[in-house]
Design a protein around this motif. Structure first.
Motif, PDB file in Angstrom:
ATOM      1  N   GLY A  45       0.035   4.072   2.602  1.00 32.52           N
ATOM      2  CA  GLY A  45      -1.461   4.021   2.808  1.00 32.52           C
ATOM      3  C   GLY A  45      -2.076   5.317   1.874  1.00 32.52           C
ATOM      4  N   GLY A  83      -6.700   2.947   1.629  1.00 33.63           N
ATOM      5  CA  GLY A  83      -6.142   4.245   1.557  1.00 33.63           C
ATOM      6  C   GLY A  83      -7.628   5.112   1.425  1.00 33.63           C
ATOM      7  N   GLN A  93       0.930  -1.279  -0.127  1.00 37.26           N
ATOM      8  CA  GLN A  93      -0.083  -0.021  -0.089  1.00 37.26           C
ATOM      9  C   GLN A  93       0.731   1.238   0.079  1.00 37.26           C
ATOM     10  OE1 GLN A  93      -0.201  -2.449   2.590  1.00 37.26           O
ATOM     11  NE2 GLN A  93      -1.991  -3.450   2.219  1.00 37.26           N
TER      12      GLN A  93
END
Ligand code: GAL
Length: 410
Positions: free
Chosen positions: A286, A199, A142
């Motif tokens: 993220g 996210g 991520q």
């Protein structure tokens, strides 16, 4: 040199060669990019230093290509000595079939349960109380990687989060820069989806779906925002016609793309290109919104071999891979985090330090490989590849199909 000295020289050489079992072990993996190869070289060097020999068995094309080859060799009676799999359930059937070496005795002798951090990584190696793999790193998918040169050329500040990145896309296009670089290997679209899901959707939604397999959440309004973000990503990736992930990373390195959503193994490529985090590129875990990382990454499994010398060398290999020295040397080159918390990573760069901070705060998710079966993962991959390559599929259509996969997930 007189006869006696010749005899001594020969005897000592013989003693040395017989005192250390110089055993060749074939090790298969899918690490073929520049950064990955640099990391493999650290493991090979460390294993060769034990007096054995690392015989490299790199398989190109990424995990989706390599894993079927590895599995068919093991089930087909032509096993390698060690092979990479991701943390999680990928080798589950091989272990259940009794084809893999039990490492429990070594793990207990060396105290792996006290060494491995987070402990969930060793849980992923454990089946019916026995340990069948050695975790070697923590990779989290991520991350958003942004090229400073690209945004400078487009005349916009480097984004601090996903929304700013999406808003900057038109300026990037005007400057002739590909907003988002994305390779065509199927897992890359699913990786992008996973990063956008945490996210944009956040932790609670992620848990409802990926841990509780909550179909209502998968088909609900919060998830609709995730699929809208996926449609934005599809527009931004339009025109990115590269295949491999590291080719897409290279577009960010050269400034021909504004950014890439990719795991922190991309770090290895920036390092090989001598680019400096915070100066040449920015990393946003993220997507700069929800800084959670998943404890994905890699572990090595050891098919059972008949040759006792090779079996002994397999244990030496597993022991080397978890050693402090190898953990530092390998992970710094790989761009991943180490699987043990008791080592000094002062040489870590800004991005790795961000990852270590998140690891320390415990904002961790189990990797998808540890929750859904390989088959369900493949269905997610296929859906996301189709969506990212076919604009006739609306976000609503994709969400409906996604919820159906979650409902049927095993
Ligand atoms: C992942 C693996 C990483 C990285 C990536 C791209 O599955 O965990 O080590 O190499 O594939 O090849």
């Amino acid at each position: 040199m007189n006869t006696f000295k010749l005899f001594l020289a020969g005897a000592s050489a013989l003693a040395l060669s017989t005192s250390v079992n110089a055993t060749d072990l074939e090790v298969t993996h899918w690490w073929t990019s520049g950064g990955e190869a640099a990391a493999v070289a650290e493991f090979a060097k460390a294993f060769d230093a034990t007096g054995n020999k690392w015989v490299d068995g790199a398989i190109a094309g990424g995990g989706g290509t390599a894993r079927p080859v590895m599995i068919s060799r093991i089930t087909g009676g032509d096993p390698m000595a060690a092979t990479q799999f991701n943390h999680g359930r990928q080798a589950e059937e091989l272990v259940e079939a009794g084809l893999m070496l039990d490492l429990t005795e070594l793990a207990e002798k060396e105290g792996w349960k006290d060494i491995v951090n987070p402990p969930s990584l060793l849980d992923s190696c454990t089946l019916d109380g026995k340990i069948y793999c050695v975790p070697v790193n923590i990779h989290s998918p991520q991350w958003l990687w942004l090229s400073h040169a690209a945004f400078e050329k487009a005349g916009v500040p480097v984004p601090g989060n996903w929304d700013e990145y999406v808003a900057a896309a038109p300026k990037l296009r005007e400057a002739g820069i590909q907003p988002l670089a994305l390779g065509q290997q199927p897992w890359q679209s699913n990786l992008l989806f996973g990063a956008v899901q945490i996210g944009v959707g956040g932790l609670d939604l992620w848990k409802q779906i990926n841990l509780e397999k909550d179909v209502a959440a998968a088909s609900g309004p919060e998830m609709a925002k995730v699929f809208q973000a996926m449609a934005d990503a599809r527009n931004m990736a339009d025109g990115s016609n590269v295949q491999d992930w590291n080719q897409a990373t290279n577009m960010v390195i050269t400034g021909t793309a504004g950014g890439q959503i990719m795991g922190d193994w991309a770090q290895g490529e920036f390092q090989v290109a001598n680019q400096v985090a915070g100066e040449d590129y920015t990393c946003l875990p993220g997507l700069g919104v929800n800084e959670y990382l998943s404890t994905g990454g890699d572990a090595f499994y050891f098919p059972k071999l008949k040759d006792p010398e090779k079996a002994a060398a397999q244990l030496e290999l597993a022991s080397m891979m978890i050693s402090k020295e190898a953990q530092v040397a390998f992970n710094l080159k790989k761009g991943s985090l180490p699987i043990r918390g008791d080592i000094n990573l002062s040489a870590a760069n800004d991005c790795m330090k961000k990852g270590l901070e998140i690891l320390a705060t415990g904002n961790l998710l189990p990797s998808g490989d540890q929750v859904f079966s390989a088959d369900t993962q493949t269905q997610f991959n296929d859906l996301m590849v189709e969506f990212m390559n076919d604009k006739s599929i609306t976000p609503e259509d994709a969400q409906e199909r996604y919820a159906a996969i979650v409902e049927a997930a095993d």
